[in-house]
Design a protein around this motif. Structure first.
Motif, PDB file in Angstrom:
ATOM      1  N   PRO A 147      19.629  56.815  24.374  1.00 28.52           N
ATOM      2  CA  PRO A 147      18.420  56.420  23.626  1.00 28.52           C
ATOM      3  C   PRO A 147      17.656  55.312  24.353  1.00 28.52           C
ATOM      4  O   PRO A 147      18.244  54.461  25.022  1.00 28.52           O
ATOM      5  CB  PRO A 147      18.973  55.942  22.293  1.00 28.52           C
ATOM      6  N   PRO A 158      13.187  52.518  15.594  1.00 29.44           N
ATOM      7  CA  PRO A 158      13.382  53.968  15.496  1.00 29.44           C
ATOM      8  C   PRO A 158      13.065  54.480  14.098  1.00 29.44           C
ATOM      9  O   PRO A 158      12.900  53.718  13.142  1.00 29.44           O
ATOM     10  CB  PRO A 158      14.860  54.144  15.848  1.00 29.44           C
ATOM     11  N   ASP A 180      15.610  56.758  20.086  1.00 30.24           N
ATOM     12  CA  ASP A 180      16.831  56.850  19.294  1.00 30.24           C
ATOM     13  C   ASP A 180      16.581  57.758  18.094  1.00 30.24           C
ATOM     14  O   ASP A 180      15.528  57.719  17.478  1.00 30.24           O
ATOM     15  CB  ASP A 180      17.236  55.452  18.821  1.00 30.24           C
ATOM     16  N   TYR A 187      14.119  66.345  18.694  1.00 31.53           N
ATOM     17  CA  TYR A 187      13.553  65.133  18.099  1.00 31.53           C
ATOM     18  C   TYR A 187      12.232  65.503  17.413  1.00 31.53           C
ATOM     19  O   TYR A 187      11.342  66.073  18.041  1.00 31.53           O
ATOM     20  CB  TYR A 187      13.305  64.057  19.159  1.00 31.53           C
TER      21      TYR A 187
END
Length: 308
Positions: free
Chosen positions: A164, A173, A269, A284
């Motif tokens: 990350p 994050p 992250d 993500y």
């Protein structure tokens, strides 16, 4: 004529009488008067014991000899410097030795203390061992339906571990909670939903504070956050920061969906790992990233994947 045995008896009696009187062997059996005996010789120092061979009584000591040594007139005085026992008490005397009348005097000059003691040993502890932290293992993402690639990626798949990345102390994050925002935060409304923006991070109101959320598509800002990078895709320049993509429009910057084929060096992250056809991809914000090696370093390429 007398009988012969009477003569024989007479001779025997005469012989016996003669022997008893004149024979010194049997003379000892005749009791004689001690007073009538002649004067005996003076006693000698080495007098022979009586003839009856009886030992003298035990209390009769041996007579002194003529060549015995004279007694010592100056006997050796007893030693008075006996060492007392360690506890300072002498055991009781049973009469064998006289008690000590002059014990050792106490020590009046004790040993002087050490003025220069030995310096203590300085311990040199072993420096701590800095163990290498274990590799970060992202959570596994398992799609509900099979996933297939709609467009072939530009770069070849090459796996490398995921780490990350943080864009600075002001960046947080997704899912991070804060109780209050900075005074420089601005309000952005998208589809009747209000968001707060500050330093490249988007917040949504939550109970008692604010929670970090992905950048909503369509949100417009006037200044890009510090630390952004440019990503060219199909003659279009995109601006990348914190997992979000921007395009420039009339002097402002608009949040857009991740473009397919975009190659970035870092992922924020919160990314998850998914296995597709035996290869590992990172997911993500509902976007699939393929690990690749581009421009001489490890990177991630946005791929066009769709669940069937």
């Amino acid at each position: 004529m007398k009988k012969p045995y009477l003569k024989l008896l007479t001779v025997c009696l005469f012989a016996a009488t003669f022997i008893l009187i004149f024979d010194p062997v049997y003379a000892g059996f005749i009791q004689q008067d001690r007073s009538a005996r002649p004067a005996q010789r003076p006693p000698s120092n080495n007098q022979r014991p009586p003839a009856n061979n009886h030992k003298p009584p035990a209390n009769n000591q041996r007579p002194p000899s003529n060549n015995h040594k004279p007694p010592v007139s100056n006997p050796r005085p007893p030693a008075n410097n006996h060492r007392p026992p360690a506890n300072g008490h002498r055991p009781p005397n049973n009469g064998h030795k006289p008690p000590v009348t002059h014990p050792r005097p106490p020590v009046t000059h004790p040993r002087p203390p050490v003025t220069h003691p030995r310096p203590p040993v300085v311990a040199h502890p072993r420096p701590p061992v800095h163990h290498r932290p274990p590799a970060y293992r992202p959570p596994v993402y398992r799609p509900a339906r099979p996933v297939y690639i709609r467009r072939r990626p530009v770069y070849t798949y090459r796996y490398h571990p995921y780490t990350p990345y943080r864009w600075g102390p002001a960046w947080h994050p997704v899912g991070f909670f804060v109780a209050a925002l900075a005074t420089t935060a601005i309000v952005i409304a998208i589809n009747n939903q209000q968001y707060h923006y500050a330093n490249g991070v988007y917040y949504a109101p939550a109970s008692g504070g604010y929670t970090v959320v992905p950048a909503p598509v369509g949100a417009t800002i006037t200044i890009l956050p510090s630390g952004y990078s440019t990503v060219p895709v199909s003659n279009v320049t995109y601006y990348y920061y914190g997992g979000d993509y921007y395009t420039q429009n009339s002097g402002s910057y608009v949040v857009v969906a991740p473009p397919v084929g975009a190659v970035v060096n870092n992922l924020p992250d919160g990314a998850q790992e998914a296995t597709i056809n035996g290869n590992k991809y990172m997911v993500y914000n509902n976007t699939y990233y393929q690990p690749v090696f581009a421009n001489g370093q490890n990177a991630y390429e946005v791929v066009d994947m769709e669940e069937q």
